[in-house]
Design a protein around this motif. Structure first.
Motif, PDB file in Angstrom:
ATOM      1  N   UNK A 286      -1.280 -10.741  -9.610  1.00  0.00           N
ATOM      2  CA  UNK A 286      -0.296 -10.799  -8.543  1.00  0.00           C
ATOM      3  C   UNK A 286      -0.605  -9.663  -7.577  1.00  0.00           C
ATOM      4  N   UNK A 287      -0.774  -9.986  -6.314  1.00  0.00           N
ATOM      5  CA  UNK A 287      -1.063  -8.945  -5.329  1.00  0.00           C
ATOM      6  C   UNK A 287       0.225  -8.326  -4.800  1.00  0.00           C
ATOM      7  N   UNK A 288       0.180  -7.030  -4.538  1.00  0.00           N
ATOM      8  CA  UNK A 288       1.320  -6.315  -3.993  1.00  0.00           C
ATOM      9  C   UNK A 288       0.808  -5.160  -3.138  1.00  0.00           C
ATOM     10  N   UNK A 289       1.705  -4.559  -2.400  1.00  0.00           N
ATOM     11  CA  UNK A 289       1.383  -3.332  -1.668  1.00  0.00           C
ATOM     12  C   UNK A 289       2.251  -2.217  -2.232  1.00  0.00           C
ATOM     13  N   UNK A 290       1.706  -1.025  -2.237  1.00  0.00           N
ATOM     14  CA  UNK A 290       2.415   0.141  -2.759  1.00  0.00           C
ATOM     15  C   UNK A 290       2.737   1.083  -1.606  1.00  0.00           C
TER      16      UNK A 290
ATOM     17  N   UNK B  88       5.333   4.876  -0.693  1.00  0.00           N
ATOM     18  CA  UNK B  88       6.286   5.874  -1.153  1.00  0.00           C
ATOM     19  C   UNK B  88       7.691   5.383  -0.783  1.00  0.00           C
ATOM     20  N   UNK B  89       8.738   5.946  -1.384  1.00  0.00           N
ATOM     21  CA  UNK B  89      10.101   5.562  -0.991  1.00  0.00           C
ATOM     22  C   UNK B  89      10.374   5.819   0.496  1.00  0.00           C
ATOM     23  N   UNK B  90       9.636   6.741   1.095  1.00  0.00           N
ATOM     24  CA  UNK B  90       9.798   7.039   2.520  1.00  0.00           C
ATOM     25  C   UNK B  90       9.031   6.056   3.405  1.00  0.00           C
ATOM     26  N   UNK B  91       8.219   5.201   2.788  1.00  0.00           N
ATOM     27  CA  UNK B  91       7.496   4.183   3.541  1.00  0.00           C
ATOM     28  C   UNK B  91       6.030   4.469   3.799  1.00  0.00           C
ATOM     29  N   UNK B  92       5.511   5.597   3.330  1.00  0.00           N
ATOM     30  CA  UNK B  92       4.089   5.903   3.533  1.00  0.00           C
ATOM     31  C   UNK B  92       3.244   4.956   2.677  1.00  0.00           C
ATOM     32  N   UNK B  93       2.277   4.254   3.264  1.00  0.00           N
ATOM     33  CA  UNK B  93       1.476   3.296   2.505  1.00  0.00           C
ATOM     34  C   UNK B  93       0.557   3.977   1.494  1.00  0.00           C
ATOM     35  N   UNK B  94       0.458   3.362   0.307  1.00  0.00           N
ATOM     36  CA  UNK B  94      -0.438   3.849  -0.744  1.00  0.00           C
ATOM     37  C   UNK B  94      -1.533   2.833  -1.063  1.00  0.00           C
ATOM     38  N   UNK B  95      -1.576   1.742  -0.312  1.00  0.00           N
ATOM     39  CA  UNK B  95      -2.618   0.751  -0.499  1.00  0.00           C
ATOM     40  C   UNK B  95      -2.149  -0.486  -1.237  1.00  0.00           C
TER      41      UNK B  95
ATOM     42  N   UNK C 262      -1.418  -2.028 -13.013  1.00  0.00           N
ATOM     43  CA  UNK C 262      -2.086  -2.574 -11.833  1.00  0.00           C
ATOM     44  C   UNK C 262      -3.390  -1.852 -11.543  1.00  0.00           C
ATOM     45  N   UNK C 263      -4.303  -2.594 -10.922  1.00  0.00           N
ATOM     46  CA  UNK C 263      -5.528  -2.031 -10.364  1.00  0.00           C
ATOM     47  C   UNK C 263      -5.238  -1.756  -8.892  1.00  0.00           C
ATOM     48  N   UNK C 264      -5.434  -0.522  -8.476  1.00  0.00           N
ATOM     49  CA  UNK C 264      -5.143  -0.131  -7.096  1.00  0.00           C
ATOM     50  C   UNK C 264      -6.436  -0.003  -6.308  1.00  0.00           C
ATOM     51  N   UNK C 265      -6.333  -0.138  -4.980  1.00  0.00           N
ATOM     52  CA  UNK C 265      -7.534  -0.008  -4.163  1.00  0.00           C
ATOM     53  C   UNK C 265      -7.968   1.441  -4.035  1.00  0.00           C
TER      54      UNK C 265
ATOM     55  N   UNK D 141       7.163   5.309  -6.472  1.00  0.00           N
ATOM     56  CA  UNK D 141       6.603   4.361  -5.520  1.00  0.00           C
ATOM     57  C   UNK D 141       7.490   3.133  -5.419  1.00  0.00           C
ATOM     58  N   UNK D 142       7.224   2.343  -4.382  1.00  0.00           N
ATOM     59  CA  UNK D 142       7.909   1.080  -4.140  1.00  0.00           C
ATOM     60  C   UNK D 142       6.832   0.009  -4.064  1.00  0.00           C
ATOM     61  N   UNK D 143       7.070  -1.121  -4.727  1.00  0.00           N
ATOM     62  CA  UNK D 143       6.166  -2.265  -4.575  1.00  0.00           C
ATOM     63  C   UNK D 143       7.021  -3.509  -4.355  1.00  0.00           C
ATOM     64  N   UNK D 144       6.463  -4.466  -3.654  1.00  0.00           N
ATOM     65  CA  UNK D 144       7.166  -5.711  -3.350  1.00  0.00           C
ATOM     66  C   UNK D 144       6.532  -6.807  -4.201  1.00  0.00           C
ATOM     67  N   UNK D 145       7.256  -7.268  -5.216  1.00  0.00           N
ATOM     68  CA  UNK D 145       6.742  -8.283  -6.124  1.00  0.00           C
ATOM     69  C   UNK D 145       7.246  -9.658  -5.711  1.00  0.00           C
ATOM     70  N   UNK D 146       6.318 -10.593  -5.523  1.00  0.00           N
ATOM     71  CA  UNK D 146       6.673 -11.967  -5.145  1.00  0.00           C
ATOM     72  C   UNK D 146       7.703 -12.521  -6.129  1.00  0.00           C
TER      73      UNK D 146
END
Length: 125
Positions: A23-27, A29-36, A50-53, A62-67
């Motif tokens: 399942x692909x997701x984006x990571x 920070x809680x402040x919104x800074x992208x982690x990839x 998860x395997x991260x880029x 961290x925050x991730x959006x899971x389908x």
């Protein structure tokens, strides 16, 4: 590597059964800074692997959006190169991530009208 070494390298013990999936997701920070981006390999009610880029350090939130689930927050419990273990702040229903995208009618609605009519022997003009 022996079994005992393999177990100790995984980090804290898991409290819930895991489902294997991709399942692909984006990571971020809680402040919104992208982690990839990340590819979720295992998912349970209490966390994921998860395997991260790119490397994400252990101990950060961290925050991730899971389908099918939505935005999920948690702490990176362990990090090994580009792999992480995330412990969720609140339990989730991991089966929601396996449901088809598009709601209850998705399987029927996923077929375009012109194909659906042809499947039932009805020709469209």
């Amino acid at each position: 590597m022996d079994d005992q070494q393999d177990i100790s390298d995984r980090g804290p013990a898991r409290a819930a059964p895991r489902d294997s999936l991709f399942l692909l997701t984006t990571l971020s920070t809680p402040e919104g800074a992208p982690l990839g981006k990340a590819r979720v390999r295992n998912l349970s009610a209490t966390g994921l692997m998860a395997d991260c880029e790119r490397a994400v350090p252990a101990g950060i939130h961290i925050v991730c959006d899971l389908r099918g689930v939505g935005k999920v927050t948690g702490m990176v419990a362990w990090s090994r190169e580009e792999k992480i273990g995330l412990a969720f702040d609140e339990p989730i229903d991991p089966q929601l991530a396996r449901k088809p995208v598009g709601g209850a009618g998705a399987p029927h609605n996923a077929v375009p009208d012109y194909l659906r009519a042809h499947q039932h022997g009805v020709k469209r003009r």
